[in-house]
Write a protein that holds these residues in place. Sequence first.
Motif, PDB file in Angstrom:
ATOM      1  N   GLY A  14       0.818  -1.214   0.000  1.00  0.00           N
ATOM      2  CA  GLY A  14       0.000   0.000   0.000  1.00  0.00           C
ATOM      3  C   GLY A  14       0.850   1.261   0.000  1.00  0.00           C
ATOM      4  N   GLU A  33      10.105   3.517   6.437  1.00  0.00           N
ATOM      5  CA  GLU A  33       9.818   2.095   6.686  1.00  0.00           C
ATOM      6  C   GLU A  33      10.541   1.645   7.953  1.00  0.00           C
ATOM      7  OE1 GLU A  33       7.954  -0.625   5.599  1.00  0.00           O
ATOM      8  OE2 GLU A  33       9.090  -1.665   7.150  1.00  0.00           O
ATOM      9  N   GLN A  46      -3.469 -12.941  -4.912  1.00  0.00           N
ATOM     10  CA  GLN A  46      -4.381 -12.910  -6.052  1.00  0.00           C
ATOM     11  C   GLN A  46      -4.696 -11.465  -6.410  1.00  0.00           C
ATOM     12  OE1 GLN A  46      -7.760 -15.691  -5.580  1.00  0.00           O
ATOM     13  NE2 GLN A  46      -6.794 -16.268  -3.658  1.00  0.00           N
ATOM     14  N   ARG A 107       4.131 -12.497  -3.781  1.00  0.00           N
ATOM     15  CA  ARG A 107       4.146 -11.179  -3.139  1.00  0.00           C
ATOM     16  C   ARG A 107       5.465 -10.456  -3.370  1.00  0.00           C
ATOM     17  NH1 ARG A 107       0.782 -10.154   1.452  1.00  0.00           N
ATOM     18  NH2 ARG A 107      -0.898 -11.623   1.306  1.00  0.00           N
ATOM     19  N   LEU A 132       7.878   4.936  12.217  1.00  0.00           N
ATOM     20  CA  LEU A 132       7.164   6.062  12.841  1.00  0.00           C
ATOM     21  C   LEU A 132       6.889   5.723  14.291  1.00  0.00           C
ATOM     22  CD1 LEU A 132       4.179   8.107  11.566  1.00  0.00           C
ATOM     23  CD2 LEU A 132       3.906   6.773  13.659  1.00  0.00           C
ATOM     24  N   ASP A 293      -4.222  -1.579   5.033  1.00  0.00           N
ATOM     25  CA  ASP A 293      -4.616  -2.289   6.258  1.00  0.00           C
ATOM     26  C   ASP A 293      -4.704  -1.358   7.467  1.00  0.00           C
ATOM     27  OD1 ASP A 293      -4.804  -4.653   4.921  1.00  0.00           O
ATOM     28  OD2 ASP A 293      -3.321  -5.738   6.112  1.00  0.00           O
ATOM     29  N   GLN A 300      -9.296 -12.419   4.521  1.00  0.00           N
ATOM     30  CA  GLN A 300      -8.738 -12.698   3.186  1.00  0.00           C
ATOM     31  C   GLN A 300      -9.749 -13.254   2.182  1.00  0.00           C
ATOM     32  OE1 GLN A 300      -6.394 -15.626   5.058  1.00  0.00           O
ATOM     33  NE2 GLN A 300      -7.281 -17.330   4.002  1.00  0.00           N
ATOM     34  N   ALA A 303      -9.846 -11.936  -1.104  1.00  0.00           N
ATOM     35  CA  ALA A 303      -8.475 -11.720  -1.605  1.00  0.00           C
ATOM     36  C   ALA A 303      -8.296 -10.277  -2.101  1.00  0.00           C
ATOM     37  CB  ALA A 303      -8.144 -12.728  -2.702  1.00  0.00           C
ATOM     38  N   GLY A 305      -7.366  -7.378   0.196  1.00  0.00           N
ATOM     39  CA  GLY A 305      -6.724  -6.414   1.097  1.00  0.00           C
ATOM     40  C   GLY A 305      -5.672  -5.575   0.397  1.00  0.00           C
ATOM     41  N   ALA A 306      -4.756  -6.224  -0.283  1.00  0.00           N
ATOM     42  CA  ALA A 306      -3.688  -5.488  -0.974  1.00  0.00           C
ATOM     43  C   ALA A 306      -4.255  -4.723  -2.169  1.00  0.00           C
ATOM     44  CB  ALA A 306      -2.604  -6.456  -1.419  1.00  0.00           C
ATOM     45  N   GLN A 307      -5.268  -5.303  -2.780  1.00  0.00           N
ATOM     46  CA  GLN A 307      -5.861  -4.634  -3.950  1.00  0.00           C
ATOM     47  C   GLN A 307      -6.528  -3.319  -3.535  1.00  0.00           C
ATOM     48  OE1 GLN A 307      -7.656  -7.264  -6.888  1.00  0.00           O
ATOM     49  NE2 GLN A 307      -7.388  -8.968  -5.505  1.00  0.00           N
TER      50      GLN A 307
HETATM   51  C1  LIG Z   1      -3.303 -15.268   4.417  1.00  0.00           C
HETATM   52  C2  LIG Z   1      -3.534 -13.984   3.688  1.00  0.00           C
HETATM   53  C3  LIG Z   1      -3.787 -13.990   2.334  1.00  0.00           C
HETATM   54  C4  LIG Z   1      -4.016 -12.802   1.659  1.00  0.00           C
HETATM   55  N1  LIG Z   1      -4.264 -12.844   0.318  1.00  0.00           N
HETATM   56  C5  LIG Z   1      -4.501 -11.709  -0.353  1.00  0.00           C
HETATM   57  C6  LIG Z   1      -4.749 -11.734  -1.756  1.00  0.00           C
HETATM   58  O1  LIG Z   1      -4.757 -12.807  -2.379  1.00  0.00           O
HETATM   59  N2  LIG Z   1      -4.987 -10.546  -2.379  1.00  0.00           N
HETATM   60  C7  LIG Z   1      -4.960  -9.344  -1.712  1.00  0.00           C
HETATM   61  O2  LIG Z   1      -5.170  -8.296  -2.335  1.00  0.00           O
HETATM   62  N3  LIG Z   1      -4.716  -9.299  -0.383  1.00  0.00           N
HETATM   63  C8  LIG Z   1      -4.480 -10.432   0.310  1.00  0.00           C
HETATM   64  N4  LIG Z   1      -4.206 -10.382   1.641  1.00  0.00           N
HETATM   65  C9  LIG Z   1      -4.200  -9.073   2.340  1.00  0.00           C
HETATM   66  C10 LIG Z   1      -2.889  -8.320   2.136  1.00  0.00           C
HETATM   67  O3  LIG Z   1      -1.795  -9.119   2.518  1.00  0.00           O
HETATM   68  C11 LIG Z   1      -2.880  -7.031   2.944  1.00  0.00           C
HETATM   69  O4  LIG Z   1      -4.128  -6.392   2.869  1.00  0.00           O
HETATM   70  C12 LIG Z   1      -1.812  -6.074   2.414  1.00  0.00           C
HETATM   71  O5  LIG Z   1      -0.542  -6.652   2.524  1.00  0.00           O
HETATM   72  C13 LIG Z   1      -1.872  -4.743   3.146  1.00  0.00           C
HETATM   73  O6  LIG Z   1      -0.854  -3.915   2.664  1.00  0.00           O
HETATM   74  P1  LIG Z   1      -0.408  -2.638   3.494  1.00  0.00           P
HETATM   75  O7  LIG Z   1       0.710  -2.034   2.718  1.00  0.00           O
HETATM   76  O8  LIG Z   1      -1.584  -1.808   3.838  1.00  0.00           O
HETATM   77  O9  LIG Z   1       0.110  -3.200   4.870  1.00  0.00           O
HETATM   78  P2  LIG Z   1       1.375  -4.155   5.173  1.00  0.00           P
HETATM   79  O10 LIG Z   1       1.599  -5.114   4.087  1.00  0.00           O
HETATM   80  O11 LIG Z   1       1.183  -4.687   6.540  1.00  0.00           O
HETATM   81  O12 LIG Z   1       2.613  -3.147   5.171  1.00  0.00           O
HETATM   82  C14 LIG Z   1       2.841  -2.265   6.244  1.00  0.00           C
HETATM   83  C15 LIG Z   1       4.281  -1.803   6.177  1.00  0.00           C
HETATM   84  O13 LIG Z   1       4.474  -0.833   7.200  1.00  0.00           O
HETATM   85  C16 LIG Z   1       5.646  -1.153   7.925  1.00  0.00           C
HETATM   86  N5  LIG Z   1       5.454  -0.597   9.275  1.00  0.00           N
HETATM   87  C17 LIG Z   1       4.791  -1.123  10.332  1.00  0.00           C
HETATM   88  N6  LIG Z   1       4.836  -0.270  11.374  1.00  0.00           N
HETATM   89  C18 LIG Z   1       5.527   0.815  10.961  1.00  0.00           C
HETATM   90  C19 LIG Z   1       5.903   2.039  11.566  1.00  0.00           C
HETATM   91  N7  LIG Z   1       5.577   2.298  12.834  1.00  0.00           N
HETATM   92  N8  LIG Z   1       6.594   2.922  10.831  1.00  0.00           N
HETATM   93  C20 LIG Z   1       6.939   2.679   9.540  1.00  0.00           C
HETATM   94  N9  LIG Z   1       6.644   1.525   8.929  1.00  0.00           N
HETATM   95  C21 LIG Z   1       5.923   0.613   9.625  1.00  0.00           C
HETATM   96  C22 LIG Z   1       5.755  -2.661   7.871  1.00  0.00           C
HETATM   97  O14 LIG Z   1       7.083  -3.095   8.099  1.00  0.00           O
HETATM   98  C23 LIG Z   1       5.291  -2.914   6.424  1.00  0.00           C
HETATM   99  O15 LIG Z   1       6.345  -2.791   5.507  1.00  0.00           O
HETATM  100  C24 LIG Z   1      -3.986 -11.565   2.353  1.00  0.00           C
HETATM  101  C25 LIG Z   1      -3.711 -11.549   3.722  1.00  0.00           C
HETATM  102  C26 LIG Z   1      -3.480 -12.742   4.387  1.00  0.00           C
HETATM  103  C27 LIG Z   1      -3.189 -12.702   5.866  1.00  0.00           C
END
Ligand SMILES: Cc1cc2nc3c(=O)[nH]c(=O)nc-3n(C[C@H](O)[C@H](O)[C@H](O)COP(=O)(O)OP(=O)(O)OC[C@H]3O[C@@H](n4cnc5c(N)ncnc54)[C@H](O)[C@@H]3O)c2cc1C
Length: 394
Positions: A14, A33, A46, A107, A132, A293, A300, A303, A305-307
């Motif tokens: 994200g 980060e 996915q 991923r 942060l 997130d 999930q 599928a 969350g990341a999208q």
């Molecule tokens: C089993 C499973 C399967 C999944 N399958 C799918 C799928 O098929 N398709 C899909 O779209 N989604 C899927 N998801 C959801 C997806 O993994 C998440 O929604 C997505 O990774 C969220 O991205 P993000 O960047 O918001 O958060 P995150 O990936 O959690 O990234 C957060 C980042 O912030 C950093 N961070 C944390 N705290 C701090 C801080 N205080 N200061 C600075 N940096 C910090 C972390 O190190 C990390 O790099 C799945 C999740 C699970 C658990």
Amino acid sequence: MSGREILVAGGGIGGLAAALALARKGRRVRVLEKAAEFGEIGYGIQMGPNVARMLERLGVLESLEPASVFPEALIFADALTNEEISRISLGKAFVARYKFRYFVIHRRDLHGGLLAACKECEEIVLAPSHGLKTFRNENDAVVVTCDNGVEVEGAALIGADGLWSPTRQAVIGDGLPRVAGHYVYRGVVPDEQIVDRSRAGAMTIWGGPDLHMVQYRLQGGAVMNNVATICSRRFRRGGQNPGAADELEEIFAQTHPNVRDNLRYVSRERNWVLHDRDPATNWTSGRVTLLGDAAHPTLQYLAQGAQMAIEDGVVLAEKVAAAGEDYNRAFLAYQRERMNRTARVVLSSRFFGEYIHVAGGARELRNELARARDPENPWEVDWLYKGIEPDGRL
Ligand SMILES: Cc1cc2nc3c(=O)[nH]c(=O)nc-3n(C[C@H](O)[C@H](O)[C@H](O)COP(=O)(O)OP(=O)(O)OC[C@H]3O[C@@H](n4cnc5c(N)ncnc54)[C@H](O)[C@@H]3O)c2cc1C
């Protein structure tokens, strides 16, 4: 390039998508980060046509293609009988309807593609080991104090710091996420290890009482991604060791031998405890907002969350570009645009989790209704896959 830096806390999928989207609008961005390196764990993810559209807009879709696999169908099978119950065809009619293909990818490859694109942008500074810790909203700036003691000032702050987001705690302060009581085991193994090759070209999900298994190939078919999930009965009863490996075996004992056999492909070294949150009504405070997130963690089962996190980044950049230096206005417009769509994902994911995991008469009904589905008309997810406006209007 214009203006002061926008700070993004978190360099996951994200955060990087948001940084890239802002840079494409000419904004300067610094990604703070927490980890010592920017990276992702090594399992599959996915990607529906809704996010393919966004990745194209960010200019990274083509570069991801060599690492992507394009399944021919999404198959739902009954885990107790191994019978195929329904499918969504991902062929010509699907692409004609949604304009983009459904794909699956490691991923690391998705995150790596975004990271490479960020590194090519002179507007983006990547700052690892800058977690942060706290921040303060000032009249015309945000000042972040990092866990390494460094203070960084920016024009605005985007909290993309994941499920346990400290930014969220400062903005909303709504405590810990909800524990679903669902536990996930994953594994990626060389494809030649797979015994049952009958659904090789598809993404298959077997649903059963309190369990499901997902399988699809990655990296040109060289490896198989395997995900086994259980809804822990121990968790529901308040018992010891909820979701432990022996409970995985226990719950899967009821499944068809071919399904049970797939457990050999998942690692017992660790499991993921699933969480989500009820949709919020605000993500913004002054020049600070949330994304991915941190804003709307979801189970999930769609599928997505990341999208959703990637869609967030694109919309956010549109709103920032439209609002000039008025970040509060931009962030309020962004959250207005994103809240209902992401809330629908969170709530629909809970529903699909129930639907997949039902037992007894509910399972019979589910299967009967699912058998009647038209593979060319995935109406339940039509709103999702159609995506957000394709032409820059959001
Ligand atoms: C089993 C499973 C399967 C999944 N399958 C799918 C799928 O098929 N398709 C899909 O779209 N989604 C899927 N998801 C959801 C997806 O993994 C998440 O929604 C997505 O990774 C969220 O991205 P993000 O960047 O918001 O958060 P995150 O990936 O959690 O990234 C957060 C980042 O912030 C950093 N961070 C944390 N705290 C701090 C801080 N205080 N200061 C600075 N940096 C910090 C972390 O190190 C990390 O790099 C799945 C999740 C699970 C658990």
